[in-house]
Design a protein around this motif. Structure first.
Motif, short mmCIF file in Angstrom:
data_model
loop_
_atom_site.label_atom_id
_atom_site.label_comp_id
_atom_site.label_asym_id
_atom_site.label_seq_id
_atom_site.Cartn_x
_atom_site.Cartn_y
_atom_site.Cartn_z
N PHE A 149 9.36 -6.16 1.81
CA PHE A 149 8.29 -7.11 2.16
C PHE A 149 7.38 -6.56 3.25
N GLU A 150 7.97 -5.95 4.30
CA GLU A 150 7.18 -5.53 5.46
C GLU A 150 6.25 -4.37 5.14
N THR A 151 6.72 -3.43 4.32
CA THR A 151 5.90 -2.25 4.02
C THR A 151 4.89 -2.51 2.91
N ALA A 152 5.11 -3.56 2.14
CA ALA A 152 4.26 -3.82 0.98
C ALA A 152 3.41 -5.08 1.18
N GLY A 153 3.89 -6.22 0.71
CA GLY A 153 3.07 -7.43 0.73
C GLY A 153 2.45 -7.75 2.07
N GLN A 154 3.23 -7.73 3.11
CA GLN A 154 2.74 -8.08 4.44
C GLN A 154 1.67 -7.10 4.91
N PRO A 156 0.78 -1.23 0.00
CA PRO A 156 0.00 0.00 0.00
C PRO A 156 0.82 1.30 0.00
N VAL A 157 2.10 1.23 0.39
CA VAL A 157 2.88 2.46 0.48
C VAL A 157 4.36 2.10 0.47
N VAL A 158 5.16 2.90 -0.24
CA VAL A 158 6.60 2.65 -0.33
C VAL A 158 7.38 3.46 0.69
N LYS A 159 7.05 4.75 0.78
CA LYS A 159 7.86 5.67 1.57
C LYS A 159 7.71 5.43 3.08
N ASP A 197 8.72 0.73 8.33
CA ASP A 197 9.42 -0.23 7.48
C ASP A 197 9.56 0.22 6.04
N GLY A 198 9.04 1.41 5.72
CA GLY A 198 9.12 1.92 4.36
C GLY A 198 10.52 2.36 3.97
#
Length: 276
Positions: free
Chosen positions: A232-237, A127-130, A137-138
């Motif tokens: 992985f932590e900021t996106a898929g998870q 949902p978010v990269v930054k 975790d971004g």
């Protein structure tokens, strides 16, 4: 192959589209900074499995037209909408890789899911990269600023090394062939400079966390635990936590470009989800 035109006001955006097979349609949306050719390992498997496979080049990339502006996600989702409308599609499966996950979620936000059956997010920026205070975790803002500056000052030099980390070849030289790295560099370097820069700004700075509530259809999320491009932590998870009707599969040994490095496993997981 065909060209589909998205007419937005006085502007006409010509999108390069490939369309293979018959059956339920699945639209493949590529990542940054490549083209529909990045789906080379998935298209034959999906056609063989009985699906109508549609893939296109995002505006500014591949063989699509290269306008100066319009690389925000509303504009990109409008392009996707024009393809669905022009081809008169229904019961569509939307599959977005990396940046392409943004088009999937923004499409569902702006146009709803009346014509969409399922969604797939692969190594996605959703949902978010930054990095934010509430998203520790971004990717740190200074790292994203370094990428933006490198694209401005030496875009081709940056792109020449980018895909080593993309595939994990910076840590394991056997992850992909040199030919694959050269192929990706050729595709990426021929994208429009303004598209490469402005699309990077879109995926780096768009926060989709609130929009994940608009994803109400069955959704498959696949992400690699060794992804150093989109963590992985900021996106898929996190996407799995925010998208209620989702299935999450993590690949313990995969970096970002698992569509190539883990193509056979991805194809099996993808087809199993589509048939479920």
């Amino acid at each position: 192959m065909s060209t589909i035109i998205n007419k937005t006001g006085s502007e006409e955006i010509k999108l390069h589209v490939v369309d293979y097979g018959t059956g339920q349609p699945i639209i493949l949306i590529h990542g940054w900074p490549l083209s529909h050719k990045s789906w080379e390992r998935q298209i034959p498997a999906l056609v063989k499995a009985g699906y109508r496979v549609i893939a296109y080049d995002r505006r500014g990339f591949g063989a699509s037209c290269k306008p100066w502006d319009g690389y925000d996600y509303d504009s990109l989702a409008s392009d996707l909408h024009s393809i669905i409308e022009e081809l008169k599609l229904s019961q569509v499966i939307l599959a977005g890789f990396s940046m392409g996950g943004g088009e999937v979620v923004r499409y569902l936000t702006n146009y709803g899911d009346a014509k969409i059956a399922k969604a797939v997010l692969i190594s996605s920026i959703i949902p978010v990269v930054k990095q934010h205070a509430d998203n520790p975790d971004g990717v740190p803002a200074e790292k994203l600023e370094e990428i933006a500056q490198a694209l401005q000052e030496d875009r081709v030099g940056f792109l020449q090394d980018f895909h080593k980390q993309f595939y994990g070849a910076d840590k394991d030289a056997t992850a992909v062939s040199q030919g694959q790295l050269d192929y990706d560099f050729s595709i990426a370097s021929h994208a429009a400079p303004q598209a490469t820069i402005k699309a990077a700004d879109a995926w780096a700075n768009t926060d989709f966390r609130a929009e994940c509530a608009n994803v109400r259809i069955p959704t498959l999320i696949i992400h690699g635990k060794k992804d150093a491009t989109v963590p992985f932590e900021t996106a898929g998870q996190q996407a799995h936590k925010l998208i209620a009707n989702s299935i999450f599969i993590n690949y313990d040994d995969a970096a970002h470009g698992l569509n190539i490095t883990h193509a056979d496993r991805l194809n099996e997981d993808l087809i199993a989800f589509l048939r479920a």
